[in-house]
Write an enzyme that holds these catalytic residues in place. Structure first.
Site: not given
Length: 100
Positions: A29, A32
């Site tokens: 991600c 992230c």
């Protein structure tokens, strides 16, 4: 930074710590990866909170229980109960503000 891998581990942590922040993330991600270092930096400043990470790909049971549908998701727990849930990237100043 502690990584939680199962529900029992998280439940134990929540029962023994008054203030817990959980970063739900995945290695693939992009947002992230940006939030990760910020989360760790803020953890150094906010010693009254316990900061942990949960890899959603490794901890399906926890992700399901807290209805993690998008990542990153950060959940704030106080006294074992969910106090707030933020979905998406959180800028450093906003994260610090949420921890007051």
């Amino acid at each position: 930074m502690k990584h939680i891998t199962n529900k029992a581990e998280l439940d134990q942590l929540l029962s023994t710590n008054k203030k817990v922040v959980v970063d739900f993330y995945a290695n693939w991600c992009g947002p992230c990866k940006i939030l990760g270092p910020i989360f760790e930096e803020v953890a150094q400043d906010k010693k009254d909170w316990t900061f942990v990470k949960v890899d959603v790909d490794q901890a399906n049971e926890i992700s399901s229980e807290y209805e993690i549908r998008s990542i990153p998701t950060v959940i704030f727990f106080q006294d074992g109960k969910m106090a707030d849930k933020r979905i998406g990237f959180i800028p450093k100043n906003e994260l610090k503000e949420l921890l007051k």
